[in-house]
Write a protein that holds these residues in place. Structure first.
Motif, PDB file in Angstrom:
ATOM      1  N   GLY A 217       0.550  -1.179  -0.083  1.00  0.00           N
ATOM      2  CA  GLY A 217      -0.486  -0.408   0.334  1.00  0.00           C
ATOM      3  C   GLY A 217       0.892   1.702   0.443  1.00  0.00           C
ATOM      4  N   LEU A 218       2.521   1.128  -0.173  1.00  0.00           N
ATOM      5  CA  LEU A 218       3.487   2.611  -0.219  1.00  0.00           C
ATOM      6  C   LEU A 218       2.835   2.890  -1.638  1.00  0.00           C
ATOM      7  CD1 LEU A 218       5.653   0.136   1.704  1.00  0.00           C
ATOM      8  CD2 LEU A 218       4.078   2.124   2.860  1.00  0.00           C
ATOM      9  N   ILE A 219       2.835   2.303  -2.467  1.00  0.00           N
ATOM     10  CA  ILE A 219       2.153   3.028  -3.793  1.00  0.00           C
ATOM     11  C   ILE A 219       1.559   2.834  -4.144  1.00  0.00           C
ATOM     12  CG2 ILE A 219       4.970   3.353  -4.162  1.00  0.00           C
ATOM     13  CD1 ILE A 219       4.359   0.776  -6.723  1.00  0.00           C
ATOM     14  N   THR A 220       0.794   3.650  -5.731  1.00  0.00           N
ATOM     15  CA  THR A 220       0.073   3.183  -6.401  1.00  0.00           C
ATOM     16  C   THR A 220       0.296   3.022  -8.170  1.00  0.00           C
ATOM     17  OG1 THR A 220      -0.887   5.205  -7.037  1.00  0.00           O
ATOM     18  CG2 THR A 220      -2.234   4.276  -5.717  1.00  0.00           C
ATOM     19  N   GLN A 221      -0.119   2.189  -8.753  1.00  0.00           N
ATOM     20  CA  GLN A 221       0.903   2.484 -10.715  1.00  0.00           C
ATOM     21  C   GLN A 221      -0.823   2.103 -11.443  1.00  0.00           C
ATOM     22  OE1 GLN A 221       2.706  -1.157 -10.423  1.00  0.00           O
ATOM     23  NE2 GLN A 221       4.130  -1.018 -12.568  1.00  0.00           N
ATOM     24  N   THR A 222      -1.102   2.798 -12.466  1.00  0.00           N
ATOM     25  CA  THR A 222      -2.008   2.864 -13.359  1.00  0.00           C
ATOM     26  C   THR A 222      -1.357   3.448 -14.674  1.00  0.00           C
ATOM     27  OG1 THR A 222      -2.066   5.733 -12.641  1.00  0.00           O
ATOM     28  CG2 THR A 222      -3.225   4.326 -11.643  1.00  0.00           C
ATOM     29  N   ARG A 223      -2.181   2.846 -15.075  1.00  0.00           N
ATOM     30  CA  ARG A 223      -1.567   3.294 -17.194  1.00  0.00           C
ATOM     31  C   ARG A 223      -1.692   4.622 -17.656  1.00  0.00           C
ATOM     32  NH1 ARG A 223       0.020  -1.442 -19.395  1.00  0.00           N
ATOM     33  NH2 ARG A 223      -0.559  -2.992 -18.702  1.00  0.00           N
ATOM     34  N   ASP A 224      -0.750   5.116 -18.358  1.00  0.00           N
ATOM     35  CA  ASP A 224      -1.191   6.779 -18.874  1.00  0.00           C
ATOM     36  C   ASP A 224      -2.368   6.730 -20.144  1.00  0.00           C
ATOM     37  OD1 ASP A 224      -0.819   8.406 -20.574  1.00  0.00           O
ATOM     38  OD2 ASP A 224       0.995   9.291 -19.544  1.00  0.00           O
ATOM     39  N   ASP A 225      -3.583   8.127 -19.440  1.00  0.00           N
ATOM     40  CA  ASP A 225      -4.460   7.793 -20.607  1.00  0.00           C
ATOM     41  C   ASP A 225      -4.180   8.007 -22.166  1.00  0.00           C
ATOM     42  OD1 ASP A 225      -6.364   8.052 -18.112  1.00  0.00           O
ATOM     43  OD2 ASP A 225      -6.423  10.025 -17.634  1.00  0.00           O
ATOM     44  N   VAL A 226      -3.087   8.830 -21.891  1.00  0.00           N
ATOM     45  CA  VAL A 226      -2.646   8.927 -23.474  1.00  0.00           C
ATOM     46  C   VAL A 226      -1.679   7.251 -24.242  1.00  0.00           C
ATOM     47  CG1 VAL A 226      -1.600  10.127 -25.103  1.00  0.00           C
ATOM     48  CG2 VAL A 226      -2.672  11.497 -23.697  1.00  0.00           C
ATOM     49  N   ASP A 227      -1.274   6.804 -23.462  1.00  0.00           N
ATOM     50  CA  ASP A 227      -0.067   6.011 -24.154  1.00  0.00           C
ATOM     51  C   ASP A 227      -0.234   4.953 -23.815  1.00  0.00           C
ATOM     52  OD1 ASP A 227       1.842   3.895 -24.636  1.00  0.00           O
ATOM     53  OD2 ASP A 227       3.592   5.482 -25.398  1.00  0.00           O
ATOM     54  N   ARG A 228      -1.146   4.457 -22.781  1.00  0.00           N
ATOM     55  CA  ARG A 228      -1.538   2.428 -22.037  1.00  0.00           C
ATOM     56  C   ARG A 228      -0.557   1.496 -22.637  1.00  0.00           C
ATOM     57  NH1 ARG A 228      -5.283   3.500 -19.905  1.00  0.00           N
ATOM     58  NH2 ARG A 228      -6.397   1.457 -19.599  1.00  0.00           N
ATOM     59  N   ARG A 229       0.533   1.610 -22.739  1.00  0.00           N
ATOM     60  CA  ARG A 229       1.742   0.694 -22.522  1.00  0.00           C
ATOM     61  C   ARG A 229       2.548   1.242 -21.061  1.00  0.00           C
ATOM     62  NH1 ARG A 229       4.399   1.266 -28.341  1.00  0.00           N
ATOM     63  NH2 ARG A 229       3.374   3.005 -27.651  1.00  0.00           N
ATOM     64  N   ARG A 230       2.624   2.525 -21.149  1.00  0.00           N
ATOM     65  CA  ARG A 230       3.345   3.652 -19.860  1.00  0.00           C
ATOM     66  C   ARG A 230       2.950   3.478 -19.299  1.00  0.00           C
ATOM     67  NH1 ARG A 230       3.553   9.666 -19.396  1.00  0.00           N
ATOM     68  NH2 ARG A 230       5.158   9.766 -18.525  1.00  0.00           N
ATOM     69  N   GLN A 231       3.293   2.864 -17.703  1.00  0.00           N
ATOM     70  CA  GLN A 231       2.685   2.507 -15.857  1.00  0.00           C
ATOM     71  C   GLN A 231       3.059   3.731 -15.451  1.00  0.00           C
ATOM     72  OE1 GLN A 231       1.441  -0.126 -14.676  1.00  0.00           O
ATOM     73  NE2 GLN A 231       0.943  -0.253 -16.554  1.00  0.00           N
ATOM     74  N   LEU A 232       2.505   4.836 -14.620  1.00  0.00           N
ATOM     75  CA  LEU A 232       2.153   5.526 -13.972  1.00  0.00           C
ATOM     76  C   LEU A 232       2.671   5.350 -12.373  1.00  0.00           C
ATOM     77  CD1 LEU A 232       0.559   8.244 -15.735  1.00  0.00           C
ATOM     78  CD2 LEU A 232       2.641   7.997 -15.772  1.00  0.00           C
ATOM     79  N   ILE A 233       3.593   5.762 -11.655  1.00  0.00           N
ATOM     80  CA  ILE A 233       3.441   5.291  -9.434  1.00  0.00           C
ATOM     81  C   ILE A 233       3.488   6.593  -9.736  1.00  0.00           C
ATOM     82  CG2 ILE A 233       4.933   4.368  -8.497  1.00  0.00           C
ATOM     83  CD1 ILE A 233       6.424   2.292 -10.841  1.00  0.00           C
ATOM     84  N   GLU A 234       2.611   6.424  -8.537  1.00  0.00           N
ATOM     85  CA  GLU A 234       3.000   7.805  -7.361  1.00  0.00           C
ATOM     86  C   GLU A 234       2.828   6.345  -6.215  1.00  0.00           C
ATOM     87  OE1 GLU A 234      -0.275  11.362  -7.337  1.00  0.00           O
ATOM     88  OE2 GLU A 234      -0.834   9.454  -8.045  1.00  0.00           O
ATOM     89  N   ILE A 235       3.519   7.855  -5.104  1.00  0.00           N
ATOM     90  CA  ILE A 235       3.207   7.580  -3.794  1.00  0.00           C
ATOM     91  C   ILE A 235       2.140   7.643  -2.707  1.00  0.00           C
ATOM     92  CG2 ILE A 235       4.237   9.707  -2.812  1.00  0.00           C
ATOM     93  CD1 ILE A 235       6.351   8.212  -1.239  1.00  0.00           C
ATOM     94  N   THR A 236       1.855   7.042  -2.104  1.00  0.00           N
ATOM     95  CA  THR A 236       0.737   6.866  -1.243  1.00  0.00           C
ATOM     96  C   THR A 236       1.010   7.337  -0.414  1.00  0.00           C
ATOM     97  OG1 THR A 236       0.720   4.763  -0.075  1.00  0.00           O
ATOM     98  CG2 THR A 236      -0.592   4.619  -2.630  1.00  0.00           C
ATOM     99  N   PRO A 237      -0.726   7.658   0.921  1.00  0.00           N
ATOM    100  CA  PRO A 237       0.053   8.786   1.975  1.00  0.00           C
ATOM    101  C   PRO A 237       0.844   7.831   2.617  1.00  0.00           C
ATOM    102  CG  PRO A 237      -2.223   9.033   1.273  1.00  0.00           C
ATOM    103  CD  PRO A 237      -1.356   8.044   0.419  1.00  0.00           C
ATOM    104  N   GLU A 238       0.266   6.168   2.461  1.00  0.00           N
ATOM    105  CA  GLU A 238       0.927   4.785   3.992  1.00  0.00           C
ATOM    106  C   GLU A 238       2.369   5.616   3.342  1.00  0.00           C
ATOM    107  OE1 GLU A 238      -1.741   4.991   1.890  1.00  0.00           O
ATOM    108  OE2 GLU A 238      -3.192   4.837   3.163  1.00  0.00           O
ATOM    109  N   GLY A 239       3.467   5.318   1.814  1.00  0.00           N
ATOM    110  CA  GLY A 239       4.768   5.827   1.462  1.00  0.00           C
ATOM    111  C   GLY A 239       5.041   7.087   2.120  1.00  0.00           C
TER     112      GLY A 239
END
Length: 145
Positions: free
Chosen positions: A80-102
């Motif tokens: 629960g320390l990061i989230t990982q999503t796909r880019d809306d424009v380039d679906r091959r591209r993964q985006l990672i973001e720190i969560t409040p817990e991280g």
């Protein structure tokens, strides 16, 4: 005739390894209570500093091999320390973001991390500390032209 190698006490690769161990020992002590590894700490630090990043940029900034980051992201997501999503424009591209817990891990240990850095500055002197960082940057292939 083979040129004589420098003494191991004056060997740059060996000196860097020894210095790394000296630098990492107090950081490892700090991280022992967090349940995260040095590499995971670097990922969280980079995300805390830069915000959401694509996986390639994150791997570069955290000094990780891309496959290592890919495996590590699974663990950090499960914790629960990061989230990982796909880019809306380039679906091959993964985006990672720190969560409040991280971010809480970073925040809870930022004073201790700052003390560790201050210890290095005290040992080296503030000017030598900055000079050392500048000199090491000259050896970073990612920063060279």
């Amino acid at each position: 005739m083979t040129p004589k190698l420098p003494s191991t006490t004056r060997s740059l690769p060996i000196a860097l390894i020894r210095a790394r161990e000296g630098v990492m020992a107090p950081i490892r002590d700090m991280l022992a209570e967090t349940g995260i590894t040095e590499q995971q700490w670097r990922v969280l630090r980079v995300l805390s500093e830069h915000g959401q990043l694509d996986t390639k940029t994150l791997a570069d900034r955290a000094s990780l091999l891309f496959p290592s980051l890919t495996r590590m992201a699974v663990t950090l997501r499960e914790k629960g320390l990061i989230t990982q999503t796909r880019d809306d424009v380039d679906r091959r591209r993964q985006l990672i973001e720190i969560t409040p817990e991280g971010q809480k891990i970073i925040d809870d240990h930022s004073d201790r991390a700052a003390q560790i850095v201050q210890g290095f500055k005290t040992t080296l002197g503030a000017e030598n500390y900055e000079t050392l960082l500048d000199l090491l940057a000259l050896l970073d292939p990612g920063l060279r032209d």
